[in-house]
Design an enzyme around this catalytic site. Structure first.
Site, PDB file in Angstrom:
ATOM      1  N   ASN A 172       9.127  64.743  33.423  1.00 41.33           N
ATOM      2  CA  ASN A 172       9.846  63.937  32.473  1.00 41.33           C
ATOM      3  C   ASN A 172       9.615  62.382  32.949  1.00 41.33           C
ATOM      4  O   ASN A 172      10.201  62.094  33.914  1.00 41.33           O
ATOM      5  CB  ASN A 172      11.163  64.374  32.119  1.00 41.33           C
ATOM      6  CG  ASN A 172      11.765  63.316  31.016  1.00 41.33           C
ATOM      7  OD1 ASN A 172      11.615  62.184  31.113  1.00 41.33           O
ATOM      8  ND2 ASN A 172      12.373  64.018  29.961  1.00 41.33           N
TER       9      ASN A 172
ATOM     10  N   HIS B  81      11.965  57.835  32.510  1.00 41.10           N
ATOM     11  CA  HIS B  81      12.599  56.796  33.516  1.00 41.10           C
ATOM     12  C   HIS B  81      11.592  55.995  34.034  1.00 41.10           C
ATOM     13  O   HIS B  81      11.708  54.877  34.737  1.00 41.10           O
ATOM     14  CB  HIS B  81      13.603  57.112  34.443  1.00 41.10           C
ATOM     15  CG  HIS B  81      14.716  57.956  33.679  1.00 41.10           C
ATOM     16  ND1 HIS B  81      15.463  57.314  32.926  1.00 41.10           N
ATOM     17  CD2 HIS B  81      15.053  59.290  33.847  1.00 41.10           C
ATOM     18  CE1 HIS B  81      16.409  58.082  32.534  1.00 41.10           C
ATOM     19  NE2 HIS B  81      16.383  59.314  32.965  1.00 41.10           N
TER      20      HIS B  81
ATOM     21  N   HIS C 251      10.612  61.805  25.783  1.00 43.27           N
ATOM     22  CA  HIS C 251      11.652  61.961  24.742  1.00 43.27           C
ATOM     23  C   HIS C 251      11.762  60.581  23.849  1.00 43.27           C
ATOM     24  O   HIS C 251      11.868  59.530  24.371  1.00 43.27           O
ATOM     25  CB  HIS C 251      13.127  62.320  25.352  1.00 43.27           C
ATOM     26  CG  HIS C 251      14.120  62.357  24.327  1.00 43.27           C
ATOM     27  ND1 HIS C 251      15.472  62.668  24.781  1.00 43.27           N
ATOM     28  CD2 HIS C 251      14.014  62.317  22.917  1.00 43.27           C
ATOM     29  CE1 HIS C 251      16.047  62.543  23.755  1.00 43.27           C
ATOM     30  NE2 HIS C 251      15.369  62.455  22.532  1.00 43.27           N
TER      31      HIS C 251
ATOM     32  N   ARG D  61      13.424  58.618  21.668  1.00 43.20           N
ATOM     33  CA  ARG D  61      14.725  58.536  21.177  1.00 43.20           C
ATOM     34  C   ARG D  61      14.881  57.703  19.923  1.00 43.20           C
ATOM     35  O   ARG D  61      14.061  56.530  19.819  1.00 43.20           O
ATOM     36  CB  ARG D  61      15.776  57.947  22.348  1.00 43.20           C
ATOM     37  CG  ARG D  61      16.282  59.016  23.154  1.00 43.20           C
ATOM     38  CD  ARG D  61      17.281  58.467  24.078  1.00 43.20           C
ATOM     39  NE  ARG D  61      17.881  59.570  24.894  1.00 43.20           N
ATOM     40  CZ  ARG D  61      18.905  60.147  24.428  1.00 43.20           C
ATOM     41  NH1 ARG D  61      19.726  59.719  23.571  1.00 43.20           N
ATOM     42  NH2 ARG D  61      19.474  61.150  25.306  1.00 43.20           N
TER      43      ARG D  61
ATOM     44  N   ARG E  76      15.264  53.634  23.750  1.00 43.68           N
ATOM     45  CA  ARG E  76      15.798  53.080  24.732  1.00 43.68           C
ATOM     46  C   ARG E  76      14.930  53.234  25.970  1.00 43.68           C
ATOM     47  O   ARG E  76      14.882  52.333  26.850  1.00 43.68           O
ATOM     48  CB  ARG E  76      16.915  53.759  25.175  1.00 43.68           C
ATOM     49  CG  ARG E  76      17.059  54.966  25.665  1.00 43.68           C
ATOM     50  CD  ARG E  76      18.339  55.343  26.407  1.00 43.68           C
ATOM     51  NE  ARG E  76      19.476  55.654  25.196  1.00 43.68           N
ATOM     52  CZ  ARG E  76      20.323  56.377  25.299  1.00 43.68           C
ATOM     53  NH1 ARG E  76      20.601  57.089  26.308  1.00 43.68           N
ATOM     54  NH2 ARG E  76      21.088  56.709  24.126  1.00 43.68           N
TER      55      ARG E  76
ATOM     56  N   GLU F  67       9.829  65.702  23.129  1.00 42.33           N
ATOM     57  CA  GLU F  67      11.303  66.018  22.886  1.00 42.33           C
ATOM     58  C   GLU F  67      11.402  65.127  21.706  1.00 42.33           C
ATOM     59  O   GLU F  67      11.461  63.749  21.639  1.00 42.33           O
ATOM     60  CB  GLU F  67      12.396  65.604  23.948  1.00 42.33           C
ATOM     61  CG  GLU F  67      11.854  66.610  25.046  1.00 42.33           C
ATOM     62  CD  GLU F  67      12.816  66.192  26.266  1.00 42.33           C
ATOM     63  OE1 GLU F  67      13.734  65.292  26.036  1.00 42.33           O
ATOM     64  OE2 GLU F  67      12.860  66.590  27.251  1.00 42.33           O
TER      65      GLU F  67
ATOM     66  N   THR G 206      20.863  63.434  27.571  1.00 45.75           N
ATOM     67  CA  THR G 206      21.172  64.652  26.505  1.00 45.75           C
ATOM     68  C   THR G 206      22.137  65.696  27.244  1.00 45.75           C
ATOM     69  O   THR G 206      21.871  66.287  27.960  1.00 45.75           O
ATOM     70  CB  THR G 206      19.675  65.403  26.414  1.00 45.75           C
ATOM     71  OG1 THR G 206      18.755  64.411  26.119  1.00 45.75           O
ATOM     72  CG2 THR G 206      19.746  66.314  25.114  1.00 45.75           C
TER      73      THR G 206
ATOM     74  N   GLU H 296      14.535  76.197  25.776  1.00 47.70           N
ATOM     75  CA  GLU H 296      14.897  75.413  26.827  1.00 47.70           C
ATOM     76  C   GLU H 296      16.322  75.557  27.212  1.00 47.70           C
ATOM     77  O   GLU H 296      16.867  75.097  26.752  1.00 47.70           O
ATOM     78  CB  GLU H 296      14.321  73.798  27.054  1.00 47.70           C
ATOM     79  CG  GLU H 296      14.394  73.361  28.404  1.00 47.70           C
ATOM     80  CD  GLU H 296      13.624  72.121  28.444  1.00 47.70           C
ATOM     81  OE1 GLU H 296      12.470  72.130  28.124  1.00 47.70           O
ATOM     82  OE2 GLU H 296      14.186  71.370  29.138  1.00 47.70           O
TER      83      GLU H 296
ATOM     84  N   HIS I 172      17.156  70.091  32.799  1.00 45.79           N
ATOM     85  CA  HIS I 172      18.171  69.037  33.156  1.00 45.79           C
ATOM     86  C   HIS I 172      19.063  69.016  34.199  1.00 45.79           C
ATOM     87  O   HIS I 172      19.449  69.978  34.559  1.00 45.79           O
ATOM     88  CB  HIS I 172      19.195  69.020  31.884  1.00 45.79           C
ATOM     89  CG  HIS I 172      20.042  67.933  31.560  1.00 45.79           C
ATOM     90  ND1 HIS I 172      19.555  66.917  30.783  1.00 45.79           N
ATOM     91  CD2 HIS I 172      20.907  67.325  32.043  1.00 45.79           C
ATOM     92  CE1 HIS I 172      20.569  65.799  30.734  1.00 45.79           C
ATOM     93  NE2 HIS I 172      21.205  65.996  31.615  1.00 45.79           N
TER      94      HIS I 172
HETATM   95  N1  PXP Z   1      14.595  68.825  29.486  1.00 44.44           N
HETATM   96  C1  PXP Z   1      15.209  68.266  28.250  1.00 44.44           C
HETATM   97  C2  PXP Z   1      15.382  68.866  26.881  1.00 44.44           C
HETATM   98  C3  PXP Z   1      15.710  66.962  28.569  1.00 44.44           C
HETATM   99  O1  PXP Z   1      16.199  66.380  27.456  1.00 44.44           O
HETATM  100  C4  PXP Z   1      15.738  66.414  29.702  1.00 44.44           C
HETATM  101  C5  PXP Z   1      16.229  64.847  29.746  1.00 44.44           C
HETATM  102  O2  PXP Z   1      17.589  64.908  29.509  1.00 44.44           O
HETATM  103  C6  PXP Z   1      15.080  66.973  30.857  1.00 44.44           C
HETATM  104  C7  PXP Z   1      14.671  68.142  30.602  1.00 44.44           C
HETATM  105  C8  PXP Z   1      15.112  66.340  31.977  1.00 44.44           C
HETATM  106  O3  PXP Z   1      16.503  66.095  32.768  1.00 44.44           O
HETATM  107  P1  PXP Z   1      16.640  65.454  34.062  1.00 44.44           P
HETATM  108  O4  PXP Z   1      16.047  64.152  33.940  1.00 44.44           O
HETATM  109  O5  PXP Z   1      17.989  65.268  34.268  1.00 44.44           O
HETATM  110  O6  PXP Z   1      15.897  66.097  34.995  1.00 44.44           O
END
Ligand code: PXP
Length: 238
Positions: free
Chosen positions: A7, A10, A43, A45, A49, A70, A101, A151, A192
Site C-alpha cells: 500500500n 503514504h 485507497h 479516499r 487526503r 480500495e 480505516t 480481506e 492493516h
Molecule cells: N488493507 C486495507 C483494506 C487498508 O485499508 C489498509 C490501510 O488502512 C491496509 C490494508 C494497510 O494497512 P497499514 O497501512 O496499516 O499496513
C-alpha cells in the site's frame, strides 16, 4: 506462494505535505514491483487526503503494475473505478474523520448496496474483496453478496502483538474465519497494522493468500530502503 501487496498511500501523504510532485506514487509503484511486490494497493479516499485521481489514472494505465484499488461503497467511487479498470477492487468502510480505516465493513447494514456493487465488478471480471472484521457472520454475508475474496482486518491482533499483549484469541478467531471462508470458496487476504512480527505470525495460516501492508513498509523504508524492506517481507511470508 503468499502474495505481498504494498500500500503506497503514504508515499502520497509525504508528497502532499509539500503540495508538489516528490515522492511520486507512480514511481514508487513501479519500483515496488521491481523489488518483488506482487501488487500495489491505493485507497482513493473521498477527501483525497493522500492518493489523488491523477495517481490512480497514471498507475492504472501501466498494465505492468497489478493494481488493487480500495474504495468506499458508493456510486461515485464505483464510477471512478470502472473508468480506470484496476485489476482488483477492495471495498472498505470510510469515515471522513478517521485517521485510517479503523474497522471492517458493516455488511449486515449495507448488504443490498454491497451486493449490487460486487455484482457490477463481477460482471467486469474484476476480482473484488471485502474488508471485514474477522467473524463468522461477516464471512457468511460475504458469500451471500458473492464476493470472490475477503480481506480480514488485522488491526486488533497487530496492536496486541505490538503491545506485547496476549493475542491467541484473536489468532484463533482469524484461523476459524480463514478455514470457514475457504470451505465456502472465498479467497482470504489480510491487511492493516502489520509489521514483521505480525506478518510472520499470520503467515503460518496457509489459507491466507495475500498480505496488504502499507504504513510499516513506508516507515521502515526511511531507515533501510524500500528494496530491503520488501525483501525482508517476501522472506517472512514465504
Ligand atoms: N488493507 C486495507 C483494506 C487498508 O485499508 C489498509 C490501510 O488502512 C491496509 C490494508 C494497510 O494497512 P497499514 O497501512 O496499516 O499496513
Amino acid at each position: 506462494m503468499i502474495k505481498l501487496g504494498v500500500n503506497i498511500d503514504h508515499i502520497a501523504t509525504i508528497r502532499n505535505a509539500r503540495g508538489e510532485y516528490h515522492p511520486d506514487p507512480y514511481n514508487a509503484a513501479k519500483f515496488a514491483i521491481k523489488c518483488g511486490a506482487d501488487s500495489i494497493t491505493i485507497h482513493l479516499r473521498e477527501d483525497r487526503r493522500h492518493i489523488k485521481d491523477e495517481d490512480l489514472k497514471t498507475i492504472s494505465l501501466n498494465k505492468k503494475i497489478p493494481l488493487n484499488l480500495e474504495i468506499a461503497a458508493n456510486n461515485s467511487m464505483v464510477k471512478i473505478a470502472l473508468q480506470n479498470n484496476p485489476n482488483f477492487i477492495c471495498i472498505v468502510p470510510e469515515r471522513r474523520k478517521e485517521i485510517t480505516t479503523e474497522g471492517g465493513l458493516n455488511l449486515k447494514k449495507n448488504k443490498k448496496k454491497i451486493k449490487q456493487i460486487v455484482s457490477i465488478f463481477n460482471k467486469k471480471k474484476i476480482r473484488t474483496s471485502l474488508f471485514i472484521n474477522p467473524n463468522i457472520q461477516n464471512i457468511k454475508l460475504s458469500k451471500e453478496v458473492n464476493a470472490n475474496c475477503v480481506e480480514l482486518h488485522t488491526g486488533k491482533i497487530s496492536n496486541k502483538v505490538k503491545l506485547k499483549k496476549k493475542y491467541k484469541n484473536e489468532l484463533k478467531q482469524i484461523i476459524k474465519c480463514t478455514k470457514y471462508a475457504k470451505s465456502l470458496g472465498i479467497e482470504v487476504h489480510a491487511g492493516h497494522g502489520m509489521d514483521y512480527k505480525t506478518a510472520k505470525i499470520l503467515s503460518q495460516i496457509s489459507e491466507i493468500k495475500e498480505f496488504n501492508i502499507g504504513h510499516f513498509i513506508i516507515g521502515e523504508s526511511i531507515f533501510f530502503g524500500l528494496k530491503k524492506v520488501l525483501k525482508n517481507f517476501k522472506k517472512i511470508l514465504n
